[in-house]
Design an enzyme around this catalytic site. Sequence first.
Site, mmCIF file in Angstrom:
data_model
loop_
_atom_site.group_PDB
_atom_site.id
_atom_site.type_symbol
_atom_site.label_atom_id
_atom_site.label_comp_id
_atom_site.label_asym_id
_atom_site.label_seq_id
_atom_site.Cartn_x
_atom_site.Cartn_y
_atom_site.Cartn_z
ATOM 1 N N CYS A 1 38.182 -132.168 -32.864
ATOM 2 C CA CYS A 1 38.224 -131.352 -31.640
ATOM 3 C C CYS A 1 38.130 -129.859 -31.976
ATOM 4 C CB CYS A 1 39.515 -131.648 -30.882
ATOM 5 S SG CYS A 1 39.816 -130.515 -29.498
ATOM 6 N N HIS B 1 41.701 -127.437 -20.665
ATOM 7 C CA HIS B 1 41.787 -125.977 -20.658
ATOM 8 C C HIS B 1 41.604 -125.436 -19.254
ATOM 9 C CE1 HIS B 1 37.623 -127.185 -21.502
ATOM 10 N NE2 HIS B 1 37.245 -126.127 -20.818
ATOM 11 N N HIS C 1 40.231 -121.994 -17.361
ATOM 12 C CA HIS C 1 39.525 -120.717 -17.504
ATOM 13 C C HIS C 1 40.283 -119.678 -16.672
ATOM 14 C CE1 HIS C 1 35.673 -122.465 -19.128
ATOM 15 N NE2 HIS C 1 36.154 -123.540 -18.536
HETATM 16 P P1 AMP Z 1 34.137 -126.189 -20.315
HETATM 17 O O1 AMP Z 1 32.686 -126.168 -19.968
HETATM 18 O O2 AMP Z 1 35.023 -126.088 -19.104
HETATM 19 O O3 AMP Z 1 34.497 -127.346 -21.210
HETATM 20 O O4 AMP Z 1 34.431 -124.853 -21.103
HETATM 21 C C1 AMP Z 1 34.368 -124.749 -22.489
HETATM 22 C C2 AMP Z 1 34.397 -123.302 -22.809
HETATM 23 O O5 AMP Z 1 34.664 -123.153 -24.190
HETATM 24 C C3 AMP Z 1 33.071 -122.578 -22.508
HETATM 25 O O6 AMP Z 1 33.291 -121.545 -21.564
HETATM 26 C C4 AMP Z 1 32.664 -122.020 -23.883
HETATM 27 O O7 AMP Z 1 32.064 -120.756 -23.807
HETATM 28 C C5 AMP Z 1 33.982 -122.000 -24.623
HETATM 29 N N1 AMP Z 1 33.876 -122.066 -26.079
HETATM 30 C C6 AMP Z 1 33.142 -122.930 -26.814
HETATM 31 N N2 AMP Z 1 33.321 -122.715 -28.134
HETATM 32 C C7 AMP Z 1 34.208 -121.687 -28.236
HETATM 33 C C8 AMP Z 1 34.788 -120.985 -29.334
HETATM 34 N N3 AMP Z 1 34.515 -121.303 -30.611
HETATM 35 N N4 AMP Z 1 35.640 -119.970 -29.071
HETATM 36 C C9 AMP Z 1 35.923 -119.626 -27.795
HETATM 37 N N5 AMP Z 1 35.414 -120.273 -26.709
HETATM 38 C C10 AMP Z 1 34.554 -121.270 -26.924
#
Ligand code: AMP
Length: 108
Positions: free
Chosen positions: A5, A101, A103
């Site tokens: 993960c 998570h 946002h």
């Molecule tokens: P979701 O589409 O709700 O699953 O959101 C996943 C979020 O994780 C997206 O907004 C991505 O930009 C963010 N994300 C992916 N990889 C990373 C990372 N290494 N560091 C910070 N955010 C990330």
Amino acid sequence: MNTTCLFCKIIAKEIPSTIIAETDSLLVFKDINPQAPIHYLIIPKEHIVNIATTTHEQRQEYSSLFIEMAYHLSQKISGAQNFKLKINNGKSAGQEVMHMHWHFLAGY
Ligand code: AMP
């Protein structure tokens, strides 16, 4: 920890991130692809896929922890008094990272 993960690796500091806040239960860090001037992700430190997989106890625990954290961020971060909270729950709802998570979006 789930060894495959991405967010568990961020919690374990195996992958770098910009950490904004940390408690025993939660981590808050900057989204790598911000959709607003302020875009943070609030995540539980334990690996939970999404709301659909939670137990009753987890829902009770995290609903208050997440709201308390959103409140704390809105007070602490300049320009974040007005904010949006967004949860994508499940692939077809836009969830790409399978670690629960929220946002936190602000600074418009
Ligand atoms: P979701 O589409 O709700 O699953 O959101 C996943 C979020 O994780 C997206 O907004 C991505 O930009 C963010 N994300 C992916 N990889 C990373 C990372 N290494 N560091 C910070 N955010 C990330």
